[in-house]
Design an enzyme around this catalytic site. Structure first.
Site, PDB file in Angstrom:
ATOM      1  N   ARG A  56     -12.228  -9.204  52.040  1.00  0.00           N
ATOM      2  CA  ARG A  56     -12.450 -10.408  51.362  1.00  0.00           C
ATOM      3  C   ARG A  56     -11.862 -10.114  49.949  1.00  0.00           C
ATOM      4  O   ARG A  56     -11.224 -10.990  49.499  1.00  0.00           O
ATOM      5  CB  ARG A  56     -14.103 -10.732  51.172  1.00  0.00           C
ATOM      6  CG  ARG A  56     -14.110 -11.637  50.016  1.00  0.00           C
ATOM      7  CD  ARG A  56     -15.453 -12.312  50.112  1.00  0.00           C
ATOM      8  NE  ARG A  56     -16.733 -11.538  50.316  1.00  0.00           N
ATOM      9  CZ  ARG A  56     -17.087 -10.481  49.554  1.00  0.00           C
ATOM     10  NH1 ARG A  56     -16.379 -10.205  48.505  1.00  0.00           N
ATOM     11  NH2 ARG A  56     -18.136  -9.885  49.884  1.00  0.00           N
ATOM     12  N   TYR A 109      -5.434 -37.857  47.914  1.00  0.00           N
ATOM     13  CA  TYR A 109      -5.961 -37.065  49.406  1.00  0.00           C
ATOM     14  C   TYR A 109      -7.235 -37.258  49.432  1.00  0.00           C
ATOM     15  O   TYR A 109      -8.117 -37.284  48.475  1.00  0.00           O
ATOM     16  CB  TYR A 109      -5.730 -35.931  49.733  1.00  0.00           C
ATOM     17  CG  TYR A 109      -6.211 -35.136  50.810  1.00  0.00           C
ATOM     18  CD1 TYR A 109      -5.629 -35.281  51.950  1.00  0.00           C
ATOM     19  CD2 TYR A 109      -7.182 -34.207  50.768  1.00  0.00           C
ATOM     20  CE1 TYR A 109      -6.089 -34.978  53.253  1.00  0.00           C
ATOM     21  CE2 TYR A 109      -7.521 -33.609  51.931  1.00  0.00           C
ATOM     22  CZ  TYR A 109      -7.186 -33.992  53.371  1.00  0.00           C
ATOM     23  OH  TYR A 109      -7.709 -33.671  54.168  1.00  0.00           O
ATOM     24  N   ASP A 181      -1.048 -31.152  42.810  1.00  0.00           N
ATOM     25  CA  ASP A 181      -1.135 -30.902  44.288  1.00  0.00           C
ATOM     26  C   ASP A 181       0.359 -31.102  44.973  1.00  0.00           C
ATOM     27  O   ASP A 181       0.958 -32.273  44.925  1.00  0.00           O
ATOM     28  CB  ASP A 181      -1.994 -31.928  45.107  1.00  0.00           C
ATOM     29  CG  ASP A 181      -2.206 -31.552  46.458  1.00  0.00           C
ATOM     30  OD1 ASP A 181      -1.161 -30.986  47.118  1.00  0.00           O
ATOM     31  OD2 ASP A 181      -3.274 -32.085  46.991  1.00  0.00           O
ATOM     32  N   LYS A 206       0.017 -27.935  55.856  1.00  0.00           N
ATOM     33  CA  LYS A 206       0.986 -28.961  56.237  1.00  0.00           C
ATOM     34  C   LYS A 206       2.573 -28.371  56.154  1.00  0.00           C
ATOM     35  O   LYS A 206       2.622 -27.657  57.155  1.00  0.00           O
ATOM     36  CB  LYS A 206       0.996 -30.259  54.866  1.00  0.00           C
ATOM     37  CG  LYS A 206      -0.565 -30.400  54.567  1.00  0.00           C
ATOM     38  CD  LYS A 206      -1.219 -31.107  55.905  1.00  0.00           C
ATOM     39  CE  LYS A 206      -2.701 -31.183  55.692  1.00  0.00           C
ATOM     40  NZ  LYS A 206      -3.240 -31.842  54.379  1.00  0.00           N
TER      41      LYS A 206
HETATM   42  C1  LIG Z   1      -4.275 -31.731  53.695  1.00  0.00           C
HETATM   43  C2  LIG Z   1      -4.326 -32.058  52.217  1.00  0.00           C
HETATM   44  C3  LIG Z   1      -5.229 -31.536  51.530  1.00  0.00           C
HETATM   45  C4  LIG Z   1      -6.430 -30.637  52.026  1.00  0.00           C
HETATM   46  O1  LIG Z   1      -6.035 -29.500  52.741  1.00  0.00           O
HETATM   47  P1  LIG Z   1      -6.668 -28.940  53.899  1.00  0.00           P
HETATM   48  O2  LIG Z   1      -5.883 -27.681  54.365  1.00  0.00           O
HETATM   49  O3  LIG Z   1      -6.845 -29.854  54.980  1.00  0.00           O
HETATM   50  O4  LIG Z   1      -8.052 -28.400  53.428  1.00  0.00           O
HETATM   51  C5  LIG Z   1      -5.157 -31.627  50.066  1.00  0.00           C
HETATM   52  N1  LIG Z   1      -4.165 -32.256  49.505  1.00  0.00           N
HETATM   53  C6  LIG Z   1      -3.319 -32.952  50.301  1.00  0.00           C
HETATM   54  C7  LIG Z   1      -1.984 -33.696  49.816  1.00  0.00           C
HETATM   55  C8  LIG Z   1      -3.217 -33.062  51.783  1.00  0.00           C
HETATM   56  O5  LIG Z   1      -2.515 -33.569  52.181  1.00  0.00           O
END
Ligand SMILES: *Cc1c(COP(=O)(O)O)cnc(C)c1O
Length: 387
Positions: A56, A109, A181, A206
């Site tokens: 961890r 998001y 983000d 992603k």
């Molecule tokens: C998918 C996504 C998230 C969240 O991520 P997870 O891996 O699904 O927890 C945050 N911001 C954006 C822009 C996303 O597309």
């Protein structure tokens, strides 16, 4: 080759493949092994061989990914988490205390909005919504208690563009942190820290992973001290990326540059085709010259990415849903950023949790994650789906 050397000396494509990926000292394996292990033998009490005591707190496969992430975003420290939302949660609980306030985008998001609205607000953190593409609106939303401005650019699902350097100036003047983000762009297309942001957030699920086979998240920061605080919270809260997940993301990143080039090329062709299509009333893609954020996007991004949203017909949900249902090569599904193309209806799928809020999306909106298949095949599928 030291990691420092790699991040300073080489271009992005080279860093993507080599940063953090030093040959395994034991065997010479050119890819970091999956250290599927929880604990490490100590040579006498406190005698750690490689600096690792418990997975961890630290794991060599995760370290490889974290060093790679820091090198790609041009940051001092990268941290890898079990999901994008786990990364966001760790960041918010590191930065904020009860009574603090955050400015969040009016186009975020859905899960990020839910984290603020349903989870963080229960702990006494306040937030307000602003159109982050409008610097004056952001300035007006800042209060004496504001600790951070949260930005997504391009945004999800409306592909809005925020001027990162512009907001960095506003954030600095107000003494607040700018969080970006960067999931939709990836560090290949856009590097927020170089534009003055303090923290970069990723859902590595992603584009970074890129193959729809792993869920992960990341934070990268410019400041060493904030990096230490985040690492403390990452260990104290525990939502770390496991070794296999870290390995999959690291593997995906090696092809990030070539994938993003193809995603962007395909999306540009598809956006132009959609713009000419009689059943499409509006196309939201920052690469189109008539997009309101086109100039800013051209200034801060290397290309315009693989995400497109569009409005079908005159506003009806039924028509948009029918397009999603008729698509064949575009798989109907949530998520984005993989090599395969996806289609979805944000209002009923990814953004169902923002219904009735300031973040509600149009009922006739369709979102595409354009993959790296043949653009001709993808366009033919969309034409048949539009009917
Ligand atoms: C998918 C996504 C998230 C969240 O991520 P997870 O891996 O699904 O927890 C945050 N911001 C954006 C822009 C996303 O597309």
């Amino acid at each position: 080759m030291s990691h420092q050397h790699i991040s300073e000396q080489y271009n992005f494509e080279t860093r993507a493949i080599h940063a953090g990926n030093t040959a395994d000292p034991l065997t010479g394996a050119v890819v970091p092994p999956i250290y599927q292990v929880s604990t490490y033998k100590q040579d006498g009490v406190g005698g750690l061989r490689g600096g690792y005591e418990y997975s961890r707190s630290g794991n060599p496969t995760r370290t490889a990914l974290e060093e790679n992430l820091a090198a790609l975003e041009g940051g001092r420290r990268g941290l890898a988490f079990a999901s994008g939302l786990a990364a966001e949660d760790c960041l918010l609980r590191t930065l904020l205390s009860p009574g603090d306030h955050v400015v969040i985008p009016n186009d975020a998001y859905g899960g990020t909005f839910r984290l603020f609205a349903k989870v963080v607000s229960r702990w006494g953190v306040e937030w307000s919504v602003a159109d982050t593409s409008d610097p004056a609106a952001v300035r007006a939303a800042i209060t004496p208690r504001t600790k951070a401005i949260w930005v997504e650019t391009p945004s999800n699902p409306l592909l809005g563009i925020t001027d990162i350097a512009g907001l960095a100036g506003i954030a600095r003047a107000a003494g607040v942190k700018l969080v970006v983000d960067n999931t939709f762009a990836s560090p290949y297309l856009q590097q927020p820290l170089a534009l003055g942001a303090d923290v970069v957030v990723h859902s590595t699920t992603k584009y970074m992973g890129g193959h729809s086979d792993v869920v992960g998240g990341a934070l990268v920061v410019a400041d060493t001290e904030l990096g230490e605080e985040l690492a403390f919270h990452q260990n104290a809260m525990g939502a770390i990326a496991g070794p296999f997940d870290a390995w999959l993301v690291l593997r995906g990143i090696k092809t990030l540059a070539v994938r993003m080039d193809r995603h962007s090329e395909n999306a540009t062709r598809i956006a132009e085709m959609l713009e000419r299509h009689p059943r499409v009333s509006k196309v939201l893609y920052p690469g189109l010259p008539d997009h309101p954020g086109h100039e800013v996007a051209a200034k801060q991004m290397k290309a315009f990415g693989g995400m497109i949203s569009f409005l079908v017909g005159e506003g009806g949900e039924k028509e948009a849903v029918a397009v999603c249902d008729r698509a064949e090569l575009f798989t109907l599904g949530e998520s984005l950023g993989g090599v395969e193309s996806l289609i979805e209806h944000p209002g009923l799928m990814t953004h169902a949790s923002v219904a009735g809020s300031a973040l509600e999306v149009p009922a006739n909106l369709v979102r595409l994650s354009v993959g790296i298949e043949s653009a001709d095949d993808l366009m033919a599928d969309l034409k048949q789906a539009l009917g």
